[in-house]
Design a protein around this motif. Structure first.
Motif, PDB file in Angstrom:
ATOM      1  N   GLY A 173       0.815  -1.215   0.000  1.00 41.32           N
ATOM      2  CA  GLY A 173       0.000   0.000   0.000  1.00 41.32           C
ATOM      3  C   GLY A 173       0.841   1.254   0.000  1.00 41.32           C
ATOM      4  N   SER A 174       0.368   2.259  -0.734  1.00 41.45           N
ATOM      5  CA  SER A 174       1.197   3.455  -0.945  1.00 41.45           C
ATOM      6  C   SER A 174       0.423   4.738  -0.681  1.00 41.45           C
TER       7      SER A 174
ATOM      8  N   GLY B  36       0.730  -1.166  -5.630  1.00 41.19           N
ATOM      9  CA  GLY B  36      -0.525  -1.427  -6.340  1.00 41.19           C
ATOM     10  C   GLY B  36      -0.372  -0.964  -7.778  1.00 41.19           C
TER      11      GLY B  36
ATOM     12  N   GLN C 133      -5.969   7.230  -1.594  1.00 42.25           N
ATOM     13  CA  GLN C 133      -7.193   8.028  -1.743  1.00 42.25           C
ATOM     14  C   GLN C 133      -6.942   9.497  -2.049  1.00 42.25           C
TER      15      GLN C 133
ATOM     16  N   THR D  79      -8.234  13.695  -4.804  1.00 44.59           N
ATOM     17  CA  THR D  79      -8.749  14.961  -4.291  1.00 44.59           C
ATOM     18  C   THR D  79      -7.904  16.143  -4.761  1.00 44.59           C
TER      19      THR D  79
ATOM     20  N   CYS E 229      -1.821  -0.777   9.466  1.00 48.70           N
ATOM     21  CA  CYS E 229      -1.891   0.656   9.760  1.00 48.70           C
ATOM     22  C   CYS E 229      -2.786   1.368   8.746  1.00 48.70           C
TER      23      CYS E 229
ATOM     24  N   ARG F  58      -9.950   7.976   9.982  1.00 49.37           N
ATOM     25  CA  ARG F  58      -9.867   8.006   8.524  1.00 49.37           C
ATOM     26  C   ARG F  58      -9.340   9.323   7.963  1.00 49.37           C
TER      27      ARG F  58
ATOM     28  N   ALA G 140      -5.589  11.603   6.754  1.00 52.95           N
ATOM     29  CA  ALA G 140      -4.217  11.407   6.311  1.00 52.95           C
ATOM     30  C   ALA G 140      -3.247  11.435   7.496  1.00 52.95           C
TER      31      ALA G 140
HETATM   32  P1  FAD Z   1      -5.061   4.817   1.192  1.00 53.33           P
HETATM   33  O1  FAD Z   1      -4.783   6.256   0.977  1.00 53.33           O
HETATM   34  O2  FAD Z   1      -6.412   4.293   0.902  1.00 53.33           O
HETATM   35  O3  FAD Z   1      -3.976   4.001   0.372  1.00 53.33           O
HETATM   36  C1  FAD Z   1      -4.058   2.598   0.263  1.00 53.33           C
HETATM   37  C2  FAD Z   1      -3.067   2.123  -0.746  1.00 53.33           C
HETATM   38  O4  FAD Z   1      -3.071   0.703  -0.793  1.00 53.33           O
HETATM   39  C3  FAD Z   1      -3.314   2.591  -2.172  1.00 53.33           C
HETATM   40  O5  FAD Z   1      -2.107   3.071  -2.645  1.00 53.33           O
HETATM   41  C4  FAD Z   1      -3.700   1.314  -2.930  1.00 53.33           C
HETATM   42  O6  FAD Z   1      -3.224   1.376  -4.233  1.00 53.33           O
HETATM   43  C5  FAD Z   1      -2.912   0.276  -2.127  1.00 53.33           C
HETATM   44  N1  FAD Z   1      -3.438  -1.077  -2.192  1.00 53.33           N
HETATM   45  C6  FAD Z   1      -4.668  -1.551  -1.846  1.00 53.33           C
HETATM   46  N2  FAD Z   1      -4.734  -2.886  -2.044  1.00 53.33           N
HETATM   47  C7  FAD Z   1      -3.516  -3.272  -2.516  1.00 53.33           C
HETATM   48  C8  FAD Z   1      -2.954  -4.520  -2.918  1.00 53.33           C
HETATM   49  N3  FAD Z   1      -3.663  -5.659  -2.861  1.00 53.33           N
HETATM   50  N4  FAD Z   1      -1.669  -4.545  -3.362  1.00 53.33           N
HETATM   51  C9  FAD Z   1      -0.932  -3.407  -3.419  1.00 53.33           C
HETATM   52  N5  FAD Z   1      -1.413  -2.204  -3.056  1.00 53.33           N
HETATM   53  C10 FAD Z   1      -2.685  -2.136  -2.618  1.00 53.33           C
HETATM   54  N6  FAD Z   1      -7.826  13.080   4.706  1.00 53.33           N
HETATM   55  C11 FAD Z   1      -7.330  14.214   5.250  1.00 53.33           C
HETATM   56  O7  FAD Z   1      -6.654  14.158   6.274  1.00 53.33           O
HETATM   57  N7  FAD Z   1      -7.537  15.434   4.646  1.00 53.33           N
HETATM   58  C12 FAD Z   1      -8.236  15.579   3.500  1.00 53.33           C
HETATM   59  O8  FAD Z   1      -8.427  16.697   2.991  1.00 53.33           O
HETATM   60  C13 FAD Z   1      -8.762  14.399   2.905  1.00 53.33           C
HETATM   61  N8  FAD Z   1      -9.445  14.475   1.738  1.00 53.33           N
HETATM   62  C14 FAD Z   1      -9.931  13.320   1.178  1.00 53.33           C
HETATM   63  C15 FAD Z   1     -10.598  13.415  -0.030  1.00 53.33           C
HETATM   64  C16 FAD Z   1     -11.094  12.278  -0.638  1.00 53.33           C
HETATM   65  C17 FAD Z   1     -11.818  12.411  -1.957  1.00 53.33           C
HETATM   66  C18 FAD Z   1     -10.920  11.007  -0.012  1.00 53.33           C
HETATM   67  C19 FAD Z   1     -11.458   9.763  -0.682  1.00 53.33           C
HETATM   68  C20 FAD Z   1     -10.250  10.907   1.197  1.00 53.33           C
HETATM   69  C21 FAD Z   1      -9.759  12.062   1.809  1.00 53.33           C
HETATM   70  N9  FAD Z   1      -9.077  12.008   3.026  1.00 53.33           N
HETATM   71  C22 FAD Z   1      -8.539  13.145   3.563  1.00 53.33           C
HETATM   72  C23 FAD Z   1      -8.890  10.737   3.749  1.00 53.33           C
HETATM   73  C24 FAD Z   1      -7.484  10.196   3.450  1.00 53.33           C
HETATM   74  O9  FAD Z   1      -7.293  10.185   2.064  1.00 53.33           O
HETATM   75  C25 FAD Z   1      -7.320   8.802   4.017  1.00 53.33           C
HETATM   76  O10 FAD Z   1      -7.599   8.810   5.400  1.00 53.33           O
HETATM   77  C26 FAD Z   1      -5.893   8.300   3.796  1.00 53.33           C
HETATM   78  O11 FAD Z   1      -5.552   8.359   2.432  1.00 53.33           O
HETATM   79  C27 FAD Z   1      -5.731   6.871   4.297  1.00 53.33           C
HETATM   80  O12 FAD Z   1      -4.430   6.489   4.045  1.00 53.33           O
HETATM   81  P2  FAD Z   1      -3.979   4.963   3.913  1.00 53.33           P
HETATM   82  O13 FAD Z   1      -2.524   5.011   3.616  1.00 53.33           O
HETATM   83  O14 FAD Z   1      -4.451   4.198   5.069  1.00 53.33           O
HETATM   84  O15 FAD Z   1      -4.786   4.363   2.687  1.00 53.33           O
END
Ligand code: FAD
Ligand code: NDP
Length: 315
Positions: free
Chosen positions: A8-9, A32, A43, A47, A281, A290, A292
């Motif tokens: 995950g990235s 991914g 995610q 945005t 994580c 949920r 960043a």
């Molecule tokens: P994610 O960002 O979901 O990343 C998960 C990663 O896992 C992705 O890169 C995906 O490609 C990879 N992945 C999944 N399955 C696999 C697999 N099987 N093999 C390899 N890779 C895989 N938060 C804020 O704090 N401020 C904001 O302004 C904000 N705006 C947002 C706007 C939108 C439209 C959205 C949808 C979310 C927003 N968020 C914001 C929430 C924030 O984006 C998330 O809380 C945060 O990105 C979560 O980070 P994460 O690393 O856990 O997962």
């Protein structure tokens, strides 16, 4: 064999990479491969402005922020591959991961596969995404376009209640569009929402269409009464879809403990899962915050937990 692989990235994966790289573990990130559900960078790649991540006083676009995260992890030697993990064997160590035919083995695994907001699937929903339509009130609610204007929230669970209540701080009125005549949300949250003077429940109604134009973005919605089939319009500058999230954890079904909604369960105050050497994580294990910053914070925790766990294996 790898010391540590991070799947995950998003903010969680890149932060775990930064910390494990600085601990000299030479991490490999499987980012991914772009597809309908998978987006390298996570995610925030979908945005525009992120205004609530500390360290960016002027705000930053999601893609630029993720580019910065990646660069910082790369600076200490992290390696990255655009591969989607399709299968894992966590029953014995070293762990084995597959992406199609390709395999890797690692001593410790950090799962940072995130979650995806659920959408209704309307073409107009996609069209107005980030132009008045959002799935995150905490992220976007404070934007100027929502100030003192009517806002629509779709959904009837705790998320919808929370989003609606939060949005009363900004909007003139908040309409909750729900497909039944009773909220699924916990009693206390539902009552709080129903009693709020700015909130109106639109019972037995579904979102039929998001209305607007390219210049103004969202200007309203058309909703349909599911009992009579009648439609009517509500003027608004914002639509928040709050019908739940899907954590990307199917890969670990039956191996890692998950809650009833599919979120990976970690030990209280740590990133340890039920499998020794596997850490989780970010949004894949967090249905509450949920954000960043919280995803990045838990990525740091997973990296520290994995580093210490690996050290303990050597003694
Ligand atoms: P994610 O960002 O979901 O990343 C998960 C990663 O896992 C992705 O890169 C995906 O490609 C990879 N992945 C999944 N399955 C696999 C697999 N099987 N093999 C390899 N890779 C895989 N938060 C804020 O704090 N401020 C904001 O302004 C904000 N705006 C947002 C706007 C939108 C439209 C959205 C949808 C979310 C927003 N968020 C914001 C929430 C924030 O984006 C998330 O809380 C945060 O990105 C979560 O980070 P994460 O690393 O856990 O997962
Ligand atoms: P839920 O699954 O609880 O609720 C989703 C809501 O969206 C339901 O009301 C459902 O309607 C509606 N819905 C789903 N699909 C559609 C669709 N296609 N069209 C129209 N409506 C749809 O998800 P939440 O994100 O609200 O909550 C997930 C979990 O997180 C829950 O356990 C919740 O309690 C918890 N949570 C707790 C919070 C808190 O305690 N502060 C805050 C947020 C979440 P229907 O009811 O008809 O099925």
């Amino acid at each position: 064999m790898e010391n540590v692989i991070i799947i995950g990235s998003g903010p969680a994966g890149y932060t775990a990479a930064l910390y494990t790289a600085r601990a000299n573990l030479n991490p490999l990130v499987l980012e991914g491969e772009i597809s309908q559900d998978i987006l390298p960078g996570g995610q925030l790649m979908t945005t525009t402005e992120v205004e609530n991540y500390p360290g960016y006083p002027e705000g930053v676009t999601g893609p630029k922020m993720m580019e910065d995260f990646k660069k910082q992890a790369a600076r200490f030697g992290t390696r990255f591959l655009y591969k989607t993990v399709t299968k894992v064997d966590l029953t014995q160590r070293p762990f084995t991961l597959w992406a199609g035919e390709e395999t890797w083995q690692c001593r410790a695994l950090i799962v940072a596969t995130g979650a995806n907001a659920r959408y209704l699937g309307l073409p107009s929903e996609k069209h107005f995404l980030n132009r008045g339509l959002s799935a995150c009130a905490t992220c976007d609610g404070a934007l100027p376009r929502f100030r003192n204007q009517p806002i629509v929230v779709v959904g009837g669970g705790d998320t919808a209640m929370e989003e609606a209540l939060f949005l009363t701080n900004f909007g003139s009125r908040v309409h909750i569009v729900h497909r039944r005549d009773k909220f699924r949300a916990s009693k206390i949250m539902a009552e709080r929402a129903v009693k709020h003077p700015k909130i109106v429940a639109e019972w037995n109604s579904v979102l039929d269409e998001v209305l607007g134009n390219d210049k103004a973005g969202v200007t309203g919605v058309r909703i349909k009464d599911v009992t009579t089939g009648e439609t009517r319009e509500i003027g608004c500058t914002g639509v928040f879809i709050a019908i739940g999230h899907k954590p990307n954890s199917d890969l670990f079904a039956g191996v890692l403990n998950r809650d009833e909604n599919g979120y990976i369960q970690t030990d209280h105050d740590s990133s340890f899962t039920n499998v020794a050497g596997v850490f989780a994580c970010g949004d894949v294990q967090d249905h509450v915050y949920r954000q960043a910053i919280t995803a990045a914070g838990s990525g740091c925790m997973a990296a520290i937990d994995a580093t210490r766990w690996l050290e303990a294996q050597e003694t």
